[in-house]
Motif scaffolding. Structure first.
Motif, PDB file in Angstrom:
ATOM      1  N   ALA A 129       0.801  -1.224   0.000  1.00 40.29           N
ATOM      2  CA  ALA A 129       0.000   0.000   0.000  1.00 40.29           C
ATOM      3  C   ALA A 129       0.835   1.276   0.000  1.00 40.29           C
ATOM      4  CB  ALA A 129      -0.945  -0.007   1.204  1.00 40.29           C
ATOM      5  N   GLU A 130       1.885   1.351   0.822  1.00 41.94           N
ATOM      6  CA  GLU A 130       2.597   2.621   0.972  1.00 41.94           C
ATOM      7  C   GLU A 130       3.331   3.043  -0.297  1.00 41.94           C
ATOM      8  OE1 GLU A 130       3.506   6.191   2.548  1.00 41.94           O
ATOM      9  OE2 GLU A 130       2.021   4.704   3.189  1.00 41.94           O
TER      10      GLU A 130
ATOM     11  N   LEU B  16       0.636   7.328  -6.331  1.00 42.26           N
ATOM     12  CA  LEU B  16      -0.688   7.868  -6.656  1.00 42.26           C
ATOM     13  C   LEU B  16      -0.826   9.321  -6.200  1.00 42.26           C
ATOM     14  CD1 LEU B  16      -3.017   4.820  -5.875  1.00 42.26           C
ATOM     15  CD2 LEU B  16      -2.441   5.761  -8.124  1.00 42.26           C
ATOM     16  N   LEU B  17      -0.237   9.670  -5.066  1.00 49.50           N
ATOM     17  CA  LEU B  17      -0.269  11.062  -4.610  1.00 49.50           C
ATOM     18  C   LEU B  17       0.470  11.966  -5.600  1.00 49.50           C
ATOM     19  CD1 LEU B  17       0.331  10.643  -0.769  1.00 49.50           C
ATOM     20  CD2 LEU B  17      -1.750  11.508  -1.880  1.00 49.50           C
TER      21      LEU B  17
ATOM     22  N   ARG C  57       0.665   4.149  -2.719  1.00 50.03           N
ATOM     23  CA  ARG C  57       0.042   5.405  -2.290  1.00 50.03           C
ATOM     24  C   ARG C  57       0.922   6.606  -2.634  1.00 50.03           C
ATOM     25  NH1 ARG C  57       0.356   8.626   2.159  1.00 50.03           N
ATOM     26  NH2 ARG C  57      -1.540   9.752   2.755  1.00 50.03           N
ATOM     27  N   LYS C  58       2.224   6.495  -2.427  1.00 46.41           N
ATOM     28  CA  LYS C  58       3.130   7.617  -2.718  1.00 46.41           C
ATOM     29  C   LYS C  58       3.111   7.980  -4.197  1.00 46.41           C
ATOM     30  CE  LYS C  58       6.412   7.001   1.094  1.00 46.41           C
ATOM     31  NZ  LYS C  58       7.812   6.641   1.461  1.00 46.41           N
TER      32      LYS C  58
END
Length: 360
Positions: free
Chosen positions: A234-235, A241-242, A238-239
């Motif tokens: 996930a992390e 995608l941000l 997520r980075k």
């Protein structure tokens, strides 16, 4: 029979696409393969298919390859480590840090475990989809960690080389960041783009070309599997995608008033940055070499595509890549042929002289 590096036996746990393909590839090299699976039906199919034999009480495998879903990978690896104290254990899950952390937390003997990940697959799963040549020429990452010696990891290297794959060494952290960028985020983006098609009018969908099909191809993936993969990685996902959200915001701002001073330049810069990114992708055989293309109209009849390939070979031009698109409402296909730039003019002339219609 080609001599193998592995001695065997090799135990394969989980006989889906990857497990069955590993078994078939090793069996073809004369290695004793033991297969196991929670599903008696899948196990029976894999054995009948020639991927290996059923387990026996006296088995003492050299290597164990765990090919199960990510959410149970650590549990099964731990079980195999306990059951076979002389074996080296690897897994083929698409995330590497989470299983290692879970095994350490469990107190497992990670001195005999090292994760790996073959970047190979097909659009279908299950033992019937297995292929002995699935891994040939494909990258296979070995995610080393401090708790295992090089000598112990040799069996995993031998597995990869015996199956014809290309060994790539990474840390678990490097691997997970890499696959987040090249696999996991593209899956999310493809999925979100495909969602836009759900309520789209048929008149719009009838206009869809190869660009859209390329963009949404992986959106047909298994939701249950991807919940597991994205949850485990996930992390890093997520980075990225941000950062992508920031890119989208800039693009949206430029489109808010496309005739405003500087808006056109911003849009052009974003498109050019995409060109730069695409240019960094390695081409055929890993070479940084760009190809040119021409589009040939192919009648939708048996044997036509084979005739095109044969005549390209007769001309003496090497086909570097191919994309095939069907024309809506017409019984023709559009074959986009990629060749070396210096061959385009000659190939175009030769194919036209042989009666082929060149569309672009």
């Amino acid at each position: 029979m080609v001599e193998s590096r592995l001695v065997g036996p090799v135990r394969v746990v989980g006989v889906g696409l990857l497990g069955t393909s590993i078994g078939l590839g090793l069996q073809g090299r004369g290695i004793d393969v033991i297969v196991a699976d929670a599903s008696p039906t899948n196990l029976s199919i894999a054995i009948d298919y020639g991927a290996g034999r059923a387990a026996a009480a006296e088995d003492d495998p050299q290597l164990i390859v765990v090919c199960v879903p990510p959410d149970v990978t650590a549990e099964i690896v731990a079980r195999e480590l306990d059951a076979y104290p002389n074996a080296i254990v690897t897994d083929v899950a698409s995330v590497k840090l989470a299983p290692l952390d879970a095994l350490r937390a469990h107190g497992a003997d990670v001195s005999r475990y090292i994760g790996s990940h073959p970047l190979a697959g097909r659009e279908r799963g299950g033992p019937l989809s297995g292929r002995a040549d699935l891994f040939i020429g494909r990258p296979w990452v070995v995610a080393a960690h401090d708790g295992i010696s090089y000598q112990q990891a040799t069996a995993i290297d031998d597995l990869i080389l015996d199956l014809g794959a290309i060994l790539v060494e990474m840390s678990p952290e490097e691997h997970d960041r890499a696959v987040a960028l090249v696999s996991h985020v593209p899956q999310v983006v493809s999925t979100l783009m495909a969602q836009r098609l759900t309520d789209a009018p048929a008149s719009a969908l009838n206009l869809a070309g190869q660009g859209l099909r390329d963009a949404v191809r992986v959106a047909a993936s298994d939701p249950e599997l991807w919940v597991q993969i994205l949850g485990a990685n996930a992390e890093p996902v997520r980075k990225i995608l941000l950062a992508l959200r920031g890119d989208l915001d800039r693009f949206i701002d430029a489109l808010d008033n496309p005739v405003a001073p500087g808006a056109g330049r911003k849009i052009a810069e974003e498109i050019a940055a995409g060109n730069t990114g695409v240019a960094r992708l390695p081409g055929k055989h890993g070479q940084d070499r760009r190809f040119a293309s021409l589009v040939v109209m192919v009648d939708d009849k048996p044997g036509q595509l084979a005739r095109l390939f044969n005549e390209i070979g007769e001309v003496g031009v090497n086909l570097e890549d191919l994309r095939l698109e069907h024309s809506p409402g017409a019984q023709i296909g559009l074959a986009e042929i990629s060749v070396l730039p210096e061959a385009v003019a000659r190939l175009t002339e030769e194919l036209a002289a042989r009666g082929w219609r060149i569309a672009g």
